[in-house]
Each structure stands twice: as C-alpha cells, then as structure tokens.
Design an enzyme around this catalytic site. Structure first.
Site, PDB file in Angstrom:
ATOM      1  N   ASP A  71      -2.919  33.681  41.048  1.00 22.97           N
ATOM      2  CA  ASP A  71      -2.630  34.322  39.769  1.00 22.97           C
ATOM      3  C   ASP A  71      -3.170  33.434  38.653  1.00 22.97           C
ATOM      4  O   ASP A  71      -3.193  32.197  38.768  1.00 22.97           O
ATOM      5  CB  ASP A  71      -1.127  34.538  39.575  1.00 22.97           C
ATOM      6  CG  ASP A  71      -0.848  35.392  38.342  1.00 22.97           C
ATOM      7  OD1 ASP A  71      -1.062  36.613  38.409  1.00 22.97           O
ATOM      8  OD2 ASP A  71      -0.442  34.824  37.305  1.00 22.97           O
ATOM      9  N   GLU A 101      -3.369  32.902  34.210  1.00 19.34           N
ATOM     10  CA  GLU A 101      -3.026  33.261  32.845  1.00 19.34           C
ATOM     11  C   GLU A 101      -4.269  32.993  32.004  1.00 19.34           C
ATOM     12  O   GLU A 101      -5.015  32.041  32.266  1.00 19.34           O
ATOM     13  CB  GLU A 101      -1.837  32.440  32.330  1.00 19.34           C
ATOM     14  CG  GLU A 101      -0.563  32.580  33.165  1.00 19.34           C
ATOM     15  CD  GLU A 101      -0.078  34.021  33.315  1.00 19.34           C
ATOM     16  OE1 GLU A 101      -0.351  34.839  32.406  1.00 19.34           O
ATOM     17  OE2 GLU A 101       0.563  34.320  34.334  1.00 19.34           O
ATOM     18  N   HIS A 106       5.113  35.730  34.451  1.00 20.72           N
ATOM     19  CA  HIS A 106       3.944  35.492  33.602  1.00 20.72           C
ATOM     20  C   HIS A 106       3.555  34.021  33.512  1.00 20.72           C
ATOM     21  O   HIS A 106       2.917  33.600  32.551  1.00 20.72           O
ATOM     22  CB  HIS A 106       4.142  36.086  32.199  1.00 20.72           C
ATOM     23  CG  HIS A 106       4.331  37.573  32.222  1.00 20.72           C
ATOM     24  ND1 HIS A 106       3.353  38.454  32.635  1.00 20.72           N
ATOM     25  CD2 HIS A 106       5.412  38.341  31.897  1.00 20.72           C
ATOM     26  CE1 HIS A 106       3.808  39.694  32.554  1.00 20.72           C
ATOM     27  NE2 HIS A 106       5.055  39.655  32.106  1.00 20.72           N
ATOM     28  N   ASP A 163       4.072  33.747  39.643  1.00 18.71           N
ATOM     29  CA  ASP A 163       3.616  35.088  40.012  1.00 18.71           C
ATOM     30  C   ASP A 163       2.855  35.072  41.335  1.00 18.71           C
ATOM     31  O   ASP A 163       2.942  36.020  42.130  1.00 18.71           O
ATOM     32  CB  ASP A 163       2.734  35.669  38.906  1.00 18.71           C
ATOM     33  CG  ASP A 163       3.550  36.121  37.699  1.00 18.71           C
ATOM     34  OD1 ASP A 163       4.791  36.061  37.771  1.00 18.71           O
ATOM     35  OD2 ASP A 163       2.941  36.520  36.685  1.00 18.71           O
TER      36      ASP A 163
END
Length: 386
Positions: free
Chosen positions: A19, A21, A156, A161
């Site tokens: 994952d 960001e 998040h 995640d």
C-alpha cells in the site's frame, strides 16, 4: 502460524501486500509519501515501511486523510534513495494491492524515474473480492473490514492498510476452498512480465492488427516465426494464455525477446512470415518441403517487379505497398518511392516456393497488381488481374 505458508498462500510464488500513500492521484505529477509492505514467503511473514520525502507540497486534504504532514517527511529518504532496496524487496513476487492499478502505476513511474523497470504480476483485491463475492455491492477496503471482521490499526497509513490485505487473504482461506481460490486467483492475476524481459507494457507497442512476429531465445537464437490478424493478442496468448498447448508452454519457457512488424493485411503477413522463416530458420517452425507437383522454378508472368497495395481494415494505419519480383518477395514500403528504392537495394532473388504458392492462390482469386515501373506516385492504380 498454525498452517504452512504455502497452504495458506494458494499460490506458488512469494507474495507482497503493498500500500502507498501519495500527494494525489496522478502518478505522472504526484509523488509517494509512504510505502508499506507485508511479505509472505517460505521464511514467514515480514513487514516493512518507510516515509518518503515527496519533494513537493502535501495538499491539506491529503494531510487530513492520512495524517502525514510536511514535518513528518522532512528528513525522510527520497524515493531514489530507497529505490534499489525496495525493488529488490518487490521484484519477482506477486504484487497484491487494493485498486492495484493505482499502486502499481505510482511505483512503476517512481521506479522508472530512478532507472528501474518495474513490471510485476499483479493481483487486485478489489477484483478478487468482486469475483468471489458477486452478490456484494461494495468492495472498498472499509467494506472488507466490516464484512470480514478485519482489524485496522491505523487506516490510510501504508503499512496498516497493507496488513489489512494480509488479514483479508487469510480470511479468504477460511471462506473459500483452496482449489477454488487458487483457480480464481489465476484468472484474476494480470501477468505483466510474460517471458524474459518481455512485459505487458512492451506489448502495448505491438500491432493490434495484421502482422508477423518472431520469438528469440538465449543468445538471440530464433525460435519461432508466426503471423496473426491481431499480433498483440496472439503474442500475449503464446506467452500467458490460459489455454496454452504443451508446445506453447515449452516455447514460452525459452523466449527472451520478441520482434514484430505490421504488414497491412493478411497477404502481407503470409509473405513476410515466409520470408522470415526462410531467412531465420527458427527451430520451432516446420521446414518448407516441396511436394511432387511443386515446380523447382516457374516462369515469371510479369514484365519486371510488381507492386500491390494492402491496408489493414482493423486499424487506421497507412496502406502498405508490397513488392514481388520473379516469385521472390522483396518486402514492403509505405510509399511507391520507397518501394522502388527497396527493389534497387535488393539483390536478384531466387525462386521462393512458398511465395509462389501464396501468390498463385491470391492471383487466382483476382488479386490486382501493377508493374512497379508503371506505378505512379500516390495510390496504386487498377493494374493487371490474374
């Protein structure tokens, strides 16, 4: 863990749950701010994450969503600083992510800027959830958390995640028989690395219409020449199709690179295929043998070289002009001037049995050809019909 990892994995390769960001949704202009990886392999489960200095502002709404602020990424490594280590961690493993095209796209762009070619096989857990639970309407990560009683530690954030995806993966093995799960995973995985250095991204440049292709093996040894009315689709089927024959499987294991050429239409593909097989002598093609009724040579019924025009009706590409002289296929060009230059550079060819067979068939069907010496610049006029 109470069960061997390979029993839980339902696949036979190491897996990374990933994952990211980012500063926004556009891989070309936005940048990664955090990477989280949960790796599943023979040695067990390992977790890794890092903040990344995006070297650009983080929009306020992204800061509010992720909790990642400018102050947090100050002093963090840039992506270029972690690229080699991260590439080693991810390369050769099944890349699992939620809305995987987003994460793959960002990493592919970031790796490209750092000088790496990143093309993993990808499994999207959104697509997998839809396939396994078609009655459900929602397949976002929050929906999976609620539906399967997953335990979020910090939504998040990249590692938290990624860990939710690992939890989802474990939960699937309690809900779906392993053989069913394995089959659905195989149908859902997108194979981006097909053979050798050939990737799905590279195949995007292949002709969508008529053409020929050649597979090369170790030391650039020609393996196989083929033709298709849909080259890109045929090459992909050779290398990654679900219903490959044993012959295709053996061939795919040897392939290291591929070349192709658009030919304008099916007749051009037939002629070019024959030309390449004669020149390259690929090991997986049948050798052309003369039959009892085949001539050793045949008189050429035209006064010099001929040209005919062919256009692939499946694409908007410009027409191609094919040149044949004395039952020898000279090649093709994109204009009559180039066709004449091609003929001038080509030595007098010897009789080609395959070219003879192909043209005899098409001339009998009314193929219209023109002596190249009479063809005028522009479209080939109606010429001789045989």
């Amino acid at each position: 863990m109470s069960e061997p990892l390979l029993q839980i994995a339902a696949v036979d390769v190491p897996i990374v749950f990933v994952d990211l960001e980012t500063t926004g949704g556009a891989a070309a202009s936005d940048r990664i701010t955090e990477v989280g990886v949960v790796e599943l392999g023979p040695a067990g489960v390992s977790r890794w994450s890092t903040l990344v200095d995006p070297q650009q502002p983080i929009p306020p709404f992204i800061q509010q969503l992720t909790g990642i602020t400018h102050e947090m990424v100050q002093g963090a490594p840039t992506f270029e600083m972690i690229a080699a280590m991260l590439f080693q961690r991810l390369d050769g493993k099944l890349f699992v992510a939620h809305n995987a095209s987003f994460d793959r796209g960002f990493l592919q762009s970031a790796f490209r800027r750092a000088g790496f070619s990143f093309n993993p096989d990808v499994l999207c857990t959104v697509r997998l959830s839809r396939a396994l639970f078609p009655a459900e309407k929602r397949h976002g990560l929050d929906a999976l958390v609620e539906r399967h009683a997953l335990l979020p530690s910090d939504r998040h954030r990249a590692l938290a995640d990624a860990d939710l995806l690992w939890q989802f993966w474990q939960r699937l093995h309690t809900l779906v028989p392993v053989d069913v799960l394995r089959a659905q995973i195989e149908r859902t995985v997108r194979r981006f690395r097909l053979a050798g250095e050939i990737t799905e991204t590279m195949l995007d440049a292949a002709p969508t219409g008529c053409g020929v292709y050649v597979f090369y093996g170790e030391n650039d040894l020609p393996l196989y020449v083929g033709r298709s009315v849909r080259v890109r689709q045929r090459v992909r089927t050779h290398l990654s199709g679900e219903r490959r024959s044993a012959k295709d499987l053996r061939l795919a294991q040897q392939v290291r690179r591929v070349e192709w050429r658009a030919t304008g239409g099916e007749l051009g593909a037939l002629l070019t295929e024959a030309q390449w097989i004669t020149a390259l002598r690929p090991s997986h093609n049948r050798k052309v043998r003369a039959g009892k009724g085949d001539p050793v040579c045949a008189p050429w019924p035209f006064d010099g070289a001929i040209v005919f025009e062919e256009q692939d009706g499946r694409s908007a590409a410009a027409p191609i002009f094919h040149v044949v002289d004395a039952w020898c296929y000279v090649g093709h060009a994109t204009s009559l001037d180039q066709a004449r230059a091609l003929l001038a550079r080509s030595p007098s060819g010897r009789f080609e049995l395959t070219t003879y067979r192909i043209l005899q068939t098409y001339l009998a069907r009314g193929l219209r050809v023109t002596p190249l010496s009479q063809a005028k610049t522009g479209l080939v006029p109606d010429g001789l019909a045989r």
